[in-house]
Design an enzyme around this catalytic site. Structure first.
Site, PDB file in Angstrom:
ATOM      1  N   ASP A  84       4.432  -1.549 -13.631  1.00  0.00           N
ATOM      2  CA  ASP A  84       4.761  -2.077 -12.425  1.00  0.00           C
ATOM      3  C   ASP A  84       5.219  -3.510 -12.761  1.00  0.00           C
ATOM      4  OD1 ASP A  84       3.797  -0.093 -11.521  1.00  0.00           O
ATOM      5  OD2 ASP A  84       1.878  -0.698 -10.318  1.00  0.00           O
ATOM      6  N   GLY A 129       0.794  -1.210  -0.117  1.00  0.00           N
ATOM      7  CA  GLY A 129      -0.008  -0.113  -0.001  1.00  0.00           C
ATOM      8  C   GLY A 129       0.816   1.280   0.181  1.00  0.00           C
ATOM      9  N   GLU A 153      -3.950  -8.879 -12.637  1.00  0.00           N
ATOM     10  CA  GLU A 153      -4.260  -7.889 -11.820  1.00  0.00           C
ATOM     11  C   GLU A 153      -5.494  -6.951 -12.286  1.00  0.00           C
ATOM     12  OE1 GLU A 153      -1.438  -5.957 -10.000  1.00  0.00           O
ATOM     13  OE2 GLU A 153      -2.832  -4.539  -9.328  1.00  0.00           O
TER      14      GLU A 153
HETATM   15  C1  GLA Z   1      -0.170   2.024 -10.443  1.00  0.00           C
HETATM   16  C2  GLA Z   1      -0.401   1.434 -11.682  1.00  0.00           C
HETATM   17  C3  GLA Z   1       0.351   1.604 -12.735  1.00  0.00           C
HETATM   18  C4  GLA Z   1       0.492   3.100 -12.959  1.00  0.00           C
HETATM   19  C5  GLA Z   1       0.829   3.893 -12.035  1.00  0.00           C
HETATM   20  C6  GLA Z   1       0.837   5.362 -12.412  1.00  0.00           C
HETATM   21  O1  GLA Z   1       1.186   1.834  -9.892  1.00  0.00           O
HETATM   22  O2  GLA Z   1      -0.212  -0.065 -11.231  1.00  0.00           O
HETATM   23  O3  GLA Z   1       0.041   0.794 -14.182  1.00  0.00           O
HETATM   24  O4  GLA Z   1      -0.647   3.456 -13.739  1.00  0.00           O
HETATM   25  O5  GLA Z   1      -0.127   3.484 -10.810  1.00  0.00           O
HETATM   26  O6  GLA Z   1       1.624   5.611 -12.959  1.00  0.00           O
END
Ligand code: GLA
Length: 385
Positions: free
Chosen positions: A173, A123, A161
């Site tokens: 990510d 988080g 996800e």
């Molecule tokens: C989260 C999402 C990513 C991206 C970021 C913002 O981390 O998982 O895919 O959109 O927010 O840049």
């Protein structure tokens, strides 16, 4: 005991046999390029030394057993043929979602025993969930000899996800966790996943990058992230392009004019188009050896996220304002927003002063004490034993 030995020993204790192997996958921090990934744009994350570590063995009986030493409770046992999207609101949705996505894509995964632990703060906007997904995807890719490339694993994890967990996130990510390299930031084009590893060794130049975890927890499966995404998609549709990535920076003013009185969409579009330009500027500066100059670009990025995209919060703004007032070269929120972490670029000699100033500002404001640590660009996912 090193994490991998601990996880191996934990596996033996739980399941009564040695695991076939142990894998690790890192969390990430994003240097620049926020909320651009679901607009087919540019991002520039790097991997943290914090990792999810999983000991895994195959099973042939259609059963998935999951255990985490970070969570109270015993082994969770799931039947592969009963895995269903959005059926699970617990941490187990991430590894189970990956197994589901692999099987949906036709890969012959017949079960697994998993024991894992993670040092990626949950988080905190540092991709603890992507680390969990990628570590399982890589382990199963190796064990079942699936022959998938890193970017393909990232895509499958994103599907897990988006569809299984039900969070409408982009591809940054998972790609960061799967593809980053130590000592580098990853310049990623999220349209085709083409990548360039950009050397990023701030310590060698007398600088540091701090991560300040505000301890304000965020979640991407709640509405705000999805609303921003929908607003961006509306902007692309109104402008007649596939994605906001297709609006060149030079055409931004004309595009905004065409959006007329769609004030909210105009703000979102302005953020995304200028953010893509900021990523390109940071790449140019780093490649020219002008690392100090990226600070200003990071700070501009924060203003855009705060004022146009409107996803900052008082704690994140306080980190940025305090760090800049105490001599930081640049600072901005990082990750999805609404809490989580900020990054601060600073001269090594200023780190203590800035850290102390931020801690004091939080105490004065009555906020929970932040967690501050130095981010060193680290390795991507790998088999560790
Ligand atoms: C989260 C999402 C990513 C991206 C970021 C913002 O981390 O998982 O895919 O959109 O927010 O840049």
């Amino acid at each position: 005991m090193a994490a991998q030995q601990q996880v191996r020993a934990g596996f033996v204790e739980l399941y009564g046999a040695e695991p076939e192997g142990v894998w690790s996958a890192p969390g990430r921090v994003n240097l620049i390029g926020e909320h651009t990934d679901y607009n087919d744009g540019f991002v520039m994350p790097f991997a943290l030394p914090h990792t999810a570590v999983a000991a895994v063995s195959r099973r042939g009986d259609g059963v998935l057993r999951l255990h985490s030493s970070d969570v109270d409770g015993g082994v969770v046992e799931l039947r592969l043929d009963e895995l269903a999207p959005e059926s699970d609101r617990n941490w187990t949705a991430y590894p189970a979602g990956v197994v589901w996505a692999l099987r949906e894509a036709g890969h012959p995964v017949t079960g697994a025993d998993v024991h894992l632990t993670s040092t990626v703060p949950a988080g905190a906007g540092l991709s603890s969930s992507a680390a969990l997904e990628v570590v399982i995807a890589l382990a199963l890719n190796d064990l079942y000899d699936l022959g998938l490339q890193r970017w393909q694993l990232a895509r499958l994890c994103q599907r897990a996800e988006n569809v299984y967990v039900g969070a409408p996130t982009g591809i940054m990510d998972q790609t960061a966790s799967a593809c980053c390299e130590a000592g580098h930031a990853l310049f990623l084009d999220t349209r085709d996943l083409s990548q360039k590893q950009i050397p990023f060794d701030l310590a060698a130049e007398g600088m540091r990058l701090l991560v300040v975890d505000t301890q304000v927890k965020h979640a991407h499966s709640d509405g705000e992230y999805g609303k921003r995404r929908a607003g961006c998609e509306k902007g692309a549709a109104l402008l007649g392009v596939d994605a906001l990535r297709d609006i060149p920076y030079a055409d931004l003013d004309a595009a905004l004019a065409r959006l007329g009185d769609e004030e909210e969409v105009r703000r979102l579009v302005r953020h995304v188009v200028t953010e893509d330009e900021r990523v390109e500027r940071v790449v140019t500066l780093l490649e020219a050896g002008d690392s100090r100059a990226i600070g200003q670009v990071l700070t501009e990025g924060h203003a855009s996220l705060r004022d146009d995209f409107r996803i900052s919060c008082p704690e994140l703004d306080l980190v940025v304002d305090t760090a800049l007032a105490s001599g930081a070269l640049g600072a901005r929120m990082t990750g999805g927003g609404f809490g989580g972490s900020a990054i601060v670029l600073a001269e090594a000699a200023d780190v203590d002063t800035i850290t102390k100033a931020v801690e004091e500002a939080f105490a004065t404001a009555g906020f929970t004490a932040p967690r501050v640590f130095e981010a060193v660009p680290s390795a991507g996912a790998r088999r560790v034993s």
